[in-house]
Design a protein around this motif. Structure first.
Motif, PDB file in Angstrom:
ATOM      1  N   HIS A   3     -32.439  26.252   7.212  1.00 42.10           N
ATOM      2  CA  HIS A   3     -32.244  25.000   6.474  1.00 42.10           C
ATOM      3  C   HIS A   3     -30.823  24.957   5.907  1.00 42.10           C
ATOM      4  O   HIS A   3     -30.326  25.960   5.395  1.00 42.10           O
ATOM      5  CB  HIS A   3     -33.261  24.895   5.343  1.00 42.10           C
ATOM      6  N   PRO A   4     -30.145  23.807   5.980  1.00 40.56           N
ATOM      7  CA  PRO A   4     -28.750  23.751   5.519  1.00 40.56           C
ATOM      8  C   PRO A   4     -28.587  23.864   4.005  1.00 40.56           C
ATOM      9  O   PRO A   4     -27.472  24.057   3.516  1.00 40.56           O
ATOM     10  CB  PRO A   4     -28.270  22.381   6.014  1.00 40.56           C
ATOM     11  N   GLY A   5     -29.668  23.725   3.254  1.00 40.81           N
ATOM     12  CA  GLY A   5     -29.566  23.841   1.806  1.00 40.81           C
ATOM     13  C   GLY A   5     -29.066  22.558   1.158  1.00 40.81           C
ATOM     14  O   GLY A   5     -28.964  21.506   1.798  1.00 40.81           O
ATOM     15  N   PRO A   6     -28.717  22.620  -0.116  1.00 48.77           N
ATOM     16  CA  PRO A   6     -28.317  21.403  -0.831  1.00 48.77           C
ATOM     17  C   PRO A   6     -26.965  20.883  -0.368  1.00 48.77           C
ATOM     18  O   PRO A   6     -26.087  21.646   0.032  1.00 48.77           O
ATOM     19  CB  PRO A   6     -28.265  21.857  -2.292  1.00 48.77           C
ATOM     20  N   ALA A   7     -26.826  19.558  -0.428  1.00 47.79           N
ATOM     21  CA  ALA A   7     -25.571  18.899  -0.075  1.00 47.79           C
ATOM     22  C   ALA A   7     -25.036  18.157  -1.291  1.00 47.79           C
ATOM     23  O   ALA A   7     -25.803  17.651  -2.114  1.00 47.79           O
ATOM     24  CB  ALA A   7     -25.795  17.921   1.077  1.00 47.79           C
ATOM     25  N   HIS A   8     -23.719  18.094  -1.403  1.00 46.01           N
ATOM     26  CA  HIS A   8     -23.124  17.353  -2.503  1.00 46.01           C
ATOM     27  C   HIS A   8     -23.396  15.870  -2.323  1.00 46.01           C
ATOM     28  O   HIS A   8     -23.249  15.317  -1.227  1.00 46.01           O
ATOM     29  CB  HIS A   8     -21.620  17.605  -2.576  1.00 46.01           C
ATOM     30  N   SER A   9     -23.779  15.212  -3.403  1.00 43.58           N
ATOM     31  CA  SER A   9     -24.178  13.803  -3.341  1.00 43.58           C
ATOM     32  C   SER A   9     -23.000  12.845  -3.320  1.00 43.58           C
ATOM     33  O   SER A   9     -23.179  11.650  -3.057  1.00 43.58           O
ATOM     34  CB  SER A   9     -25.050  13.471  -4.555  1.00 43.58           C
ATOM     35  N   GLY A  10     -21.802  13.337  -3.633  1.00 46.47           N
ATOM     36  CA  GLY A  10     -20.643  12.465  -3.778  1.00 46.47           C
ATOM     37  C   GLY A  10     -20.340  12.123  -5.225  1.00 46.47           C
ATOM     38  O   GLY A  10     -19.382  11.403  -5.505  1.00 46.47           O
ATOM     39  N   SER A  11     -21.163  12.654  -6.152  1.00 43.42           N
ATOM     40  CA  SER A  11     -20.980  12.336  -7.568  1.00 43.42           C
ATOM     41  C   SER A  11     -20.947  13.609  -8.407  1.00 43.42           C
ATOM     42  O   SER A  11     -21.450  14.657  -8.006  1.00 43.42           O
ATOM     43  CB  SER A  11     -22.122  11.440  -8.073  1.00 43.42           C
ATOM     44  N   THR A  12     -20.341  13.480  -9.579  1.00 43.60           N
ATOM     45  CA  THR A  12     -20.339  14.558 -10.570  1.00 43.60           C
ATOM     46  C   THR A  12     -20.750  13.964 -11.904  1.00 43.60           C
ATOM     47  O   THR A  12     -20.558  12.766 -12.150  1.00 43.60           O
ATOM     48  CB  THR A  12     -18.945  15.212 -10.663  1.00 43.60           C
ATOM     49  N   VAL A  13     -21.342  14.774 -12.782  1.00 34.38           N
ATOM     50  CA  VAL A  13     -21.836  14.263 -14.060  1.00 34.38           C
ATOM     51  C   VAL A  13     -21.286  15.106 -15.209  1.00 34.38           C
ATOM     52  O   VAL A  13     -21.273  16.332 -15.142  1.00 34.38           O
ATOM     53  CB  VAL A  13     -23.377  14.230 -14.102  1.00 34.38           C
ATOM     54  N   LEU A  14     -20.801  14.434 -16.229  1.00 39.85           N
ATOM     55  CA  LEU A  14     -20.417  15.057 -17.495  1.00 39.85           C
ATOM     56  C   LEU A  14     -21.355  14.502 -18.555  1.00 39.85           C
ATOM     57  O   LEU A  14     -21.618  13.286 -18.589  1.00 39.85           O
ATOM     58  CB  LEU A  14     -18.970  14.754 -17.847  1.00 39.85           C
ATOM     59  N   ARG A  15     -21.845  15.370 -19.443  1.00 35.89           N
ATOM     60  CA  ARG A  15     -22.837  14.915 -20.410  1.00 35.89           C
ATOM     61  C   ARG A  15     -22.799  15.797 -21.643  1.00 35.89           C
ATOM     62  O   ARG A  15     -22.318  16.929 -21.624  1.00 35.89           O
ATOM     63  CB  ARG A  15     -24.240  14.933 -19.795  1.00 35.89           C
TER      64      ARG A  15
END
Length: 425
Positions: free
Chosen positions: A181-193
């Motif tokens: 399985h290729p595993g997780p992929a980056h969604s194109g977004s980053t979050v600061l909180r």
């Protein structure tokens, strides 16, 4: 009953799984690689399906008491005009509860407090799984434990009837079970909180504001503080020396209370994570005597607020399937019972996969689509078209969209005895 389980990961999903397993009479050990449980995190919204799952696990009352209902709010433009309003009262009428907001740290503490302290082993990192050296109805979990940074590692193992992989988006267990399985992929977004350092007088319980390729939102807490999050289109790996200053610059000129939330935040409180998801769905949420749960099974983007809720659903359904099939195994004729599955674990995990995988993977896809039409949308014409469509939508459209995922009823679990939390028939 004598059934034993090892839960890998002490996040929301792992702790919930441990609660569910103990509720049906299993002996549970939760192993967590972190040596210090600092409960890092900001805030979380729980829709009705998540709250109902917590009720089934026996901690719903405590969570409701610590949470704040999200009755007012909705979606806005950077200038402050409303695109859609949320009617928490209508949701409560339809589902028995509004969406609620709670600090993640508080939710973690409530879940941990419902478990005996000896259930949790911290500083223990999983290094492998082994079926071959045991009988077919047991699995061995290999662990490496360090008491402190730089201290010698201690190798050990635990044998169990069941392993629950709740070790997050970068799940080690998932990689061992599904190496192709290729595993997780980056969604194109980053979050600061972050969570504000002091209470604020906020006009709404919950808001999301959409700009071009950016989102700013807040969740108000019961104690008057609030969580805020800023989601940006961004490649992975970018970090800032002063993330709060970056956020101030990116959202300068956006409506209040955005500047007030940032003013009430300590710079060192800001967390920054790239958002990853399982774009390639897993072929199964179970392999042998191992069940995958939460982000390990179906990591999704946060755009529907369903990540934790789906993990809580997993925990309840897993316990219900095990309880149901354990009773079946107990009453089955000895000659017809599979000798490698005398407690019904394999059959239970097959049921768990059949019940959970279609729903969780459908929510994962829906969350991805919501992000593409919401926060990630950046072309001016596309943003204008989306905003116009939202303004023209019927007043109940937002409630109906939430109901599509939140209207879930958990299976019943056995009631625990007053003596030790084990189930009684």
């Amino acid at each position: 009953m004598g059934n034993t389980a090892v839960v890998v990961g002490a996040g929301i999903g792992g702790l919930a799984a441990a609660l569910g397993l103990r509720r049906i009479g299993w002996e549970v050990t939760v192993v967590e690689r972190a040596r210090i449980l600092d409960d890092a995190g900001a805030g979380i919204s729980l829709a009705a399906n998540g709250v109902r799952a917590l009720d089934a696990l026996g901690v719903g009352t405590e969570v409701r008491a610590a949470a704040r209902g999200q009755y007012t709010g909705g979606t806005r433009t950077p200038g402050g005009s409303w695109l859609a309003r949320m009617d928490g009262t209508a949701l409560e009428r339809a589902l028995g509860t509004p969406i609620v907001g709670i600090p993640r740290a508080t939710l973690h503490r409530i879940l941990r407090a419902a478990l005996p302290p000896e259930t949790l082993t911290i500083g223990a990192e999983l290094t492998g799984l082994d079926h071959s050296s045991l009988s077919p109805d047991r699995v061995r979990v290999h662990l490496r434990t360090r008491a402190a940074e730089g201290s010698p590692a201690t190798e050990s193992h635990l044998d169990a009837d069941l392993v629950v992989a709740a070790d997050g988006v970068n799940s080690r267990v998932r990689a061992l079970l599904f190496p192709e399985h290729p595993g997780p992929a980056h969604s194109g977004s980053t979050v600061l909180r972050a969570v504000t350092d002091r209470p604020l007088d906020l006009p709404t319980d919950f808001e999301i504001t959409w700009g071009r390729g950016a989102e700013f939102g807040h969740i108000a807490f019961e104690d008057g503080r609030a969580e805020w999050h800023a989601v940006l289109n961004s490649p992975p790996g970018i970090r800032h020396a002063d993330p709060l200053a970056v956020i101030r610059g990116r959202f300068r000129g956006w409506h209040r209370p955005i500047p007030d939330l940032l003013d009430a935040t300590r710079p060192e409180a800001v967390l920054h994570h790239d958002i990853h998801e399982l774009v390639t769905p897993l072929p199964s949420f179970a392999s042998g005597r191992v069940a995958l749960l939460g982000d390990a099974a179906h990591a999704m983007t946060p755009n529907l607020g369903q990540g934790a809720c789906q993990a809580l659903e997993d925990a309840v359904v897993l316990a219900a399937c095990l309880a149901r099939h354990d009773r079946t195994a107990d009453t089955a004729d000895t000659d017809s019972t599979d000798s490698t599955d005398s407690t019904g674990v394999l059959a239970a995990l097959a049921s768990y996969d059949a019940e959970r995988r279609p729903r969780a993977q459908a929510v994962t896809v829906a969350a991805r689509r919501a992000g593409r039409m919401g926060q990630q949308l950046s072309h001016p014409a596309a943003v204008a078209l989306r905003n116009a469509a939202l303004r023209l939508a019927p007043s109940g459209a937002a409630v109906r969209m939430i109901l599509r995922h939140a209207d879930w009823t958990p299976p019943s679990l056995p009631q625990p005895s007053a003596r030790d939390g084990r189930s009684v028939e």
